[in-house]
Design a protein around this motif. Structure first.
Motif, PDB file in Angstrom:
ATOM      1  N   SER A 206      -0.976   3.822  -1.822  1.00 18.68           N
ATOM      2  CA  SER A 206      -2.788   3.155  -2.381  1.00 18.68           C
ATOM      3  C   SER A 206      -3.893   3.637  -2.092  1.00 18.68           C
ATOM      4  CB  SER A 206      -2.560   1.812  -2.108  1.00 18.68           C
ATOM      5  OG  SER A 206      -3.543   1.633  -0.473  1.00 18.68           O
ATOM      6  N   ASP A 207      -4.664   3.419  -3.078  1.00 15.45           N
ATOM      7  CA  ASP A 207      -6.361   4.138  -2.838  1.00 15.45           C
ATOM      8  C   ASP A 207      -6.765   3.754  -1.509  1.00 15.45           C
ATOM      9  OD1 ASP A 207      -5.790   6.522  -5.435  1.00 15.45           O
ATOM     10  OD2 ASP A 207      -7.081   4.646  -6.403  1.00 15.45           O
TER      11      ASP A 207
ATOM     12  N   ILE B 190     -11.063   9.711  -7.619  1.00 12.49           N
ATOM     13  CA  ILE B 190     -10.310   9.591  -6.037  1.00 12.49           C
ATOM     14  C   ILE B 190     -10.250  10.886  -5.871  1.00 12.49           C
ATOM     15  CG2 ILE B 190      -8.686   8.967  -4.582  1.00 12.49           C
ATOM     16  CD1 ILE B 190     -11.198   6.632  -4.871  1.00 12.49           C
ATOM     17  N   GLN B 191      -9.254  11.169  -7.630  1.00  9.74           N
ATOM     18  CA  GLN B 191      -9.067  12.878  -7.683  1.00  9.74           C
ATOM     19  C   GLN B 191     -10.300  13.818  -6.394  1.00  9.74           C
ATOM     20  OE1 GLN B 191      -7.437  13.001 -11.638  1.00  9.74           O
ATOM     21  NE2 GLN B 191      -5.839  11.286 -11.117  1.00  9.74           N
TER      22      GLN B 191
ATOM     23  N   PRO C 123       2.217   7.507  -8.008  1.00 11.07           N
ATOM     24  CA  PRO C 123       1.695   7.438  -6.524  1.00 11.07           C
ATOM     25  C   PRO C 123       2.479   7.470  -5.622  1.00 11.07           C
ATOM     26  CG  PRO C 123       0.538   6.835  -8.434  1.00 11.07           C
ATOM     27  CD  PRO C 123       1.537   7.386  -9.462  1.00 11.07           C
TER      28      PRO C 123
ATOM     29  N   ASN D 215       0.801  -0.867   0.614  1.00 17.45           N
ATOM     30  CA  ASN D 215      -0.160   0.098  -0.011  1.00 17.45           C
ATOM     31  C   ASN D 215       0.770   1.514   0.291  1.00 17.45           C
ATOM     32  OD1 ASN D 215      -1.669  -1.892   1.893  1.00 17.45           O
ATOM     33  ND2 ASN D 215      -2.913  -1.158  -0.067  1.00 17.45           N
TER      34      ASN D 215
ATOM     35  N   THR E  94      -6.690   7.793  -9.836  1.00 20.63           N
ATOM     36  CA  THR E  94      -7.703   7.433  -9.877  1.00 20.63           C
ATOM     37  C   THR E  94      -8.384   8.804 -10.056  1.00 20.63           C
ATOM     38  OG1 THR E  94      -7.547   4.901  -9.139  1.00 20.63           O
ATOM     39  CG2 THR E  94      -9.948   5.756  -8.997  1.00 20.63           C
TER      40      THR E  94
ATOM     41  N   THR F 271      -1.608  12.665  -6.061  1.00 25.55           N
ATOM     42  CA  THR F 271      -0.636  11.603  -6.378  1.00 25.55           C
ATOM     43  C   THR F 271      -2.280  10.197  -6.500  1.00 25.55           C
ATOM     44  OG1 THR F 271      -1.025  11.429  -4.471  1.00 25.55           O
ATOM     45  CG2 THR F 271       1.382  12.708  -5.075  1.00 25.55           C
ATOM     46  N   SER F 272      -2.981   9.696  -6.968  1.00 28.39           N
ATOM     47  CA  SER F 272      -3.607   9.230  -6.722  1.00 28.39           C
ATOM     48  C   SER F 272      -4.200   9.306  -8.540  1.00 28.39           C
ATOM     49  CB  SER F 272      -5.043   9.208  -6.105  1.00 28.39           C
ATOM     50  OG  SER F 272      -6.261   8.139  -6.753  1.00 28.39           O
TER      51      SER F 272
ATOM     52  N   ILE G 151      -4.824   5.639   1.338  1.00 28.67           N
ATOM     53  CA  ILE G 151      -5.799   7.192   1.933  1.00 28.67           C
ATOM     54  C   ILE G 151      -7.152   7.416   1.733  1.00 28.67           C
ATOM     55  CG2 ILE G 151      -4.000   8.066  -0.450  1.00 28.67           C
ATOM     56  CD1 ILE G 151      -5.607   8.984  -2.541  1.00 28.67           C
TER      57      ILE G 151
ATOM     58  N   PHE H  25      -2.980  14.175  -1.720  1.00 33.69           N
ATOM     59  CA  PHE H  25      -4.017  12.882  -2.298  1.00 33.69           C
ATOM     60  C   PHE H  25      -4.424  12.739  -3.857  1.00 33.69           C
ATOM     61  CE2 PHE H  25      -4.057  11.290   2.779  1.00 33.69           C
ATOM     62  CZ  PHE H  25      -3.198  10.772   2.389  1.00 33.69           C
ATOM     63  N   SER H  26      -4.240  14.382  -3.815  1.00 33.03           N
ATOM     64  CA  SER H  26      -5.461  14.612  -5.216  1.00 33.03           C
ATOM     65  C   SER H  26      -4.313  14.523  -5.998  1.00 33.03           C
ATOM     66  CB  SER H  26      -6.448  15.993  -4.440  1.00 33.03           C
ATOM     67  OG  SER H  26      -5.581  16.207  -5.235  1.00 33.03           O
TER      68      SER H  26
END
Length: 337
Positions: free
Chosen positions: A261-262, A215-216, A258, A79, A212, A209-210, A265, A206-207
């Motif tokens: 892991s999503d 998730i962003q 990344p 993760n 997805t 580097t994700s 976060i 987090f936004s």
């Protein structure tokens, strides 16, 4: 009956399970932070926090084995991307550890009050003591570094006073002036500005580097909610000529690689959302001006909806582990054949 032969209560099962989930997440966030820490005053604090999380996981696994209790999956090295570039500045790492230590202090104190078995209480008492040490050390370093946002100073009372009118509790009528904030109300407003400021930085990191899109967008929504709440609390303080706190140099790098892991976060944000709802409930109970209470209640609903939407995302992606619970007796009765 031996202490170890006494079955675990629901509170003890919940506490052990939750503690393992939280510590396994913290371990891998801190491991990634440790790789890039340069400040030799801050690094020992992050190392101490990492060592605590690792030690707690080992002790919790021993409890699971002893009780024949299936441990949660939690989080593993899968993760975290240890090859990802630096995401958080040294100062933010210190601020993060200090904030998570505060969350731990409240959590462990509550757990101890609910547990019955002496060995479980002993474990969480030691965890509380260790977390107290972590909080104090991180706070001391922040003060030395000049990055600690102190709560505002107000005049010390020289005499006892009593509330002599129900107007003291008012605050919703826009046509009447509001009384000045008292020390308790200032404390909670200031603290909630601080916690939301940390949430803003985490959401940004987090936004970006994700990988997805969903998730962003969720993290950017979380950032906007936190900004909105900061503005509301800060404007209330400014009405009383009190500046809102500023977190110096809590920068997030420009990395888009990344890092976590999503699943991790999203769990981190669910933990912060739960802590935020708890903070607002405590603040509403302690505040005596009605407009403050209404604000905390309506903003809590916004966080609760945000957390619910996050849980939906986690369920959809099979990231949300189910806490231990009782069996559905009606279902067992109907399906016994």
């Amino acid at each position: 009956m031996s202490e170890k032969n006494i079955p675990l209560t629901s509170a003890e099962i919940a506490s052990l399970w939750t503690a393992y989930m939280n510590d396994s997440m913290s371990k891998y966030v801190l491991q990634q932070m440790l790789k890039y820490i340069e400040d030799q005053d801050i690094k020992p604090i992050i190392q101490f926090a990492f060592d605590l999380a690792s030690d707690h996981m080992d002790k919790l696994l021993a409890f699971f084995k002893q009780e024949k209790f299936a441990p949660p999956n939690g989080f593993t090295k899968r993760n975290v991307n240890m090859e990802a570039p630096r995401l958080f500045s040294d100062t933010f790492c210190l601020t993060y550890v200090n904030h998570m230590a505060k969350v731990g202090l409240l959590s462990y104190a509550g757990i101890i009050s609910m547990c019955s078995r002496e060995d479980i209480r002993s474990y969480f008492t030691k965890a509380l003591n260790n977390t107290t040490t972590l909080y104090n050390q991180s706070q001391n370093i922040a003060i030395v570094k000049g990055v600690n946002a102190r709560h505002p100073y107000i005049e010390v009372p020289k005499e006892i006073d009593f509330i002599d009118s129900k107007k003291y509790l008012s605050g919703l009528n826009p046509l009447s002036s509001k009384r000045p904030l008292n020390a308790i109300e200032i404390t909670h407003l200031y603290a909630n500005v601080m916690t939301n400021s940390i949430g803003i930085k985490l959401c940004i990191g987090f936004s970006q580097t994700s990988p997805t899109k969903e998730i962003q967008e969720y993290m950017l929504r979380g950032k906007e909610i936190s900004i909105k709440h900061v503005k509301i609390f800060a404007s209330t303080l400014l009405e009383n000529d009190i500046e809102s706190p500023q977190l110096p140099d809590v920068a997030i790098s420009n990395s888009t690689t990344p890092t976590f892991s999503d699943k991790l976060i999203m769990f981190q944000m669910s933990l912060l959302s739960a802590a935020g709802i708890g903070n607002y409930a405590m603040a509403a109970a302690a505040s005596q001006r009605s407009d403050l209470v209404v604000n905390y209640e309506r903003l809590s609903l916004e966080i609760a909806q945000f957390a619910k939407d996050g849980a939906t995302i986690m369920i959809k992606n099979n990231w949300l582990e189910q806490p231990p619970g009782t069996k559905d007796r009606t279902k067992l009765a109907k399906n016994k054949n």
